[in-house]
Design a protein around this motif. Structure first.
Motif, short mmCIF file in Angstrom:
data_model
loop_
_atom_site.label_atom_id
_atom_site.label_comp_id
_atom_site.label_asym_id
_atom_site.label_seq_id
_atom_site.Cartn_x
_atom_site.Cartn_y
_atom_site.Cartn_z
N TYR A 76 -2.02 -9.89 -4.87
CA TYR A 76 -2.38 -8.53 -5.50
C TYR A 76 -4.11 -8.16 -5.13
O TYR A 76 -4.31 -7.41 -4.80
CB TYR A 76 -2.26 -8.17 -6.75
CG TYR A 76 -0.85 -7.96 -7.07
CD1 TYR A 76 0.10 -7.33 -6.14
CD2 TYR A 76 -0.30 -8.25 -8.37
CE1 TYR A 76 1.48 -6.99 -6.41
CE2 TYR A 76 1.38 -7.89 -8.63
CZ TYR A 76 1.99 -7.48 -7.70
OH TYR A 76 3.11 -7.16 -8.07
N SER A 77 -4.76 -9.26 -5.35
CA SER A 77 -6.25 -9.09 -5.37
C SER A 77 -6.44 -8.99 -3.47
O SER A 77 -7.48 -8.54 -3.43
CB SER A 77 -7.11 -10.11 -6.07
OG SER A 77 -6.60 -11.55 -5.69
N GLU B 113 0.67 -1.16 -0.10
CA GLU B 113 -0.04 -0.05 -0.20
C GLU B 113 0.83 1.29 0.04
O GLU B 113 0.41 2.33 -0.52
CB GLU B 113 -0.98 -0.17 1.28
CG GLU B 113 -1.95 -1.16 1.06
CD GLU B 113 -2.72 -1.34 2.68
OE1 GLU B 113 -3.77 -2.17 2.21
OE2 GLU B 113 -2.17 -0.64 3.53
N SER C 158 -5.78 -5.63 -2.48
CA SER C 158 -6.60 -4.57 -2.80
C SER C 158 -8.13 -4.96 -2.36
O SER C 158 -8.89 -3.99 -2.80
CB SER C 158 -6.80 -4.41 -4.43
OG SER C 158 -7.03 -5.76 -4.95
#
Length: 433
Positions: free
Chosen positions: A270-271, A257, A274
């Motif tokens: 990554y997912s 972040e 996020s």
């Protein structure tokens, strides 16, 4: 409809250390076992980080899922068949729900879920209802069959007897994991007379009940569960490993972040970072993938991530002391945080309070959060009596929640007295006081 009643030309068996053999006669079950979503469970440990405490605890959710299926198969094929209140048309539904009940577990299960605010039960239903091999197999029974299986696992299926076989205070899931986890950890606490319990189970309209003559076997089961939670599942060394695992994931997320450049990019994360995890993303995750990153991140530039990963991979775990969340103890914690910062140790990652809590048995408390359906005994006159009304042993522990708190910290950091000796000495005095 391809499956209802369709049998394999020859029975398949899995050799199992707990149940000796797991029998598969139904083609539907055999095909479900062969799906990639179910095979993924081979790569998810049943007990998460417990292998760092009990070295034999390497068994998988694949093992456990087959075991739950086998217990249900025995109950409905050997004990319930032909009995009042049991609808044999529910047989395949029960077998499928038993086999697939843990399908949505992720790597290191509960620790992983806490960090990324996920729920394995949501993913179990998503796998069953989504564009998956499991869904394609289930739909061969009927278009609404995947929905029924998902409802049983979610405890919303109208037939409460079916739900209670999979999820209650004495269900196939608990019976298998107690016996299996005791076997692989090498402890005796989780052992109980399952054969006796199966023989005295009886179907009723809303749930499974136990013949009064089997009460002592049920007492033994409840005490086994109590002992397993405090001697194995909540073992402080295992919790130390979970604390480090959790902090690794938190650190990696924070670095992502803030724009940190990883030497080994966390592509699979990554997912998760996020908050937009797709089912496809989730199914690519298993413990081999997570451990690969931990292994690689031992070489990262970030000192905290590098150290935490090294601790987990090489089993250099945190030390711990007893902790009670009283005002006095909380003041000590605040002082420790100040002192940790003074010697350059980030307390957000290296000073952690961890709590464990369990309720071994409870009776029905209408309207209360997490209310539990109690275990009923079937008396000789046909009356049903709640277990704690008959058992002095169970009555003594009913409704009594036990909670334990520990404070975790890196003992090696504090034992190195080459620098800031006075501050470290003061920290140790507080921890040992």
């Amino acid at each position: 409809m391809a499956y209802p009643g369709e049998q394999l030309s020859e029975e398949k068996v899995f050799k199992d250390p707990v149940h000796r053999y797991i029998h598969v006669r139904d083609k539907l079950i055999w095909d479900l076992i062969g799906t990639k979503e179910f095979q993924r469970l081979r790569r998810i440990k049943q007990l998460g980080t417990t292998y760092l405490t009990f070295h034999g605890a390497e068994h998988s959710r694949f093992n456990h899922s087959l075991g739950v299926y086998e217990i249900i198969r025995r109950i409905i094929d050997d004990v319930f068949v032909g009995r009042e209140h049991w609808d044999h048309n529910e047989r395949l539904l029960c077998l499928c729900a038993a086999l697939l009940h843990d399908l949505g577990h992720g790597p290191f299960s509960h620790s992983f879920e806490k960090v990324f605010r996920l729920d394995h039960e949501d993913f179990t239903q998503a796998i069953i209802l989504g564009d998956t091999e499991v869904n394609a197999v289930l739909r061969q029974v009927g278009d609404d069959f995947p929905k029924k299986v998902a409802e049983v696992i979610a405890k919303t299926y109208p037939n409460k007897l079916v739900v209670s076989l999979i999820s209650s205070q004495i269900d196939a899931d608990r019976m298998d994991y107690l016996l299996r986890d005791a076997y692989y950890t090498g402890v005796s606490y989780g052992n109980f007379d399952m054969e006796r319990i199966l023989r005295v189970m009886r179907p009723r309209e809303d749930q499974v009940v136990i013949k009064r003559s089997g009460m002592h076997a049920v007492e033994d089961y409840i005490m086994s569960r109590y002992q397993m939670y405090w001697q194995v599942y909540f073992h402080p060394v295992t919790r130390s490993a979970e604390v480090i695992l959790t902090k690794i994931l938190h650190r990696a997320k924070k670095l992502y972040e803030t724009g940190y450049t990883f030497q080994t990019e966390p592509t699979h994360f990554y997912s998760l970072f996020s908050g937009n995890v797709t089912l496809s993303d989730y199914l690519k995750l298993d413990e081999a993938v997570i451990l690969y990153y931990f292994q690689q991140w031992q070489e990262e530039k970030d000192e905290i991530l590098r150290d935490l990963c090294s601790r987990f991979v090489q089993r250099r775990l945190f030390k711990y002391v007893e902790f009670s969340p009283t005002n006095e103890q909380m003041e000590k914690l605040m002082e420790l945080r100040r002192l940790f910062k003074k010697i350059g140790i980030d307390p957000d990652y290296y000073l952690v309070v961890d709590s464990s809590s369990d309720l071994p048995y409870d009776f029905y408390r209408p309207g209360e959060e997490g209310e539990r359906l109690p275990i009923y005994l079937l008396m000789p006159n046909g009356e049903l009596r709640e277990l704690s009304r008959e058992s002095v042993l169970v009555d003594a522990i009913s409704g009594k929640r036990r909670t334990d708190h520990k404070l975790y910290f890196p003992g090696d950091f504090l034992s190195d007295v080459s620098t800031k000796r006075a501050t470290k000495k003061k920290i140790m005095e507080i921890l040992e006081g």
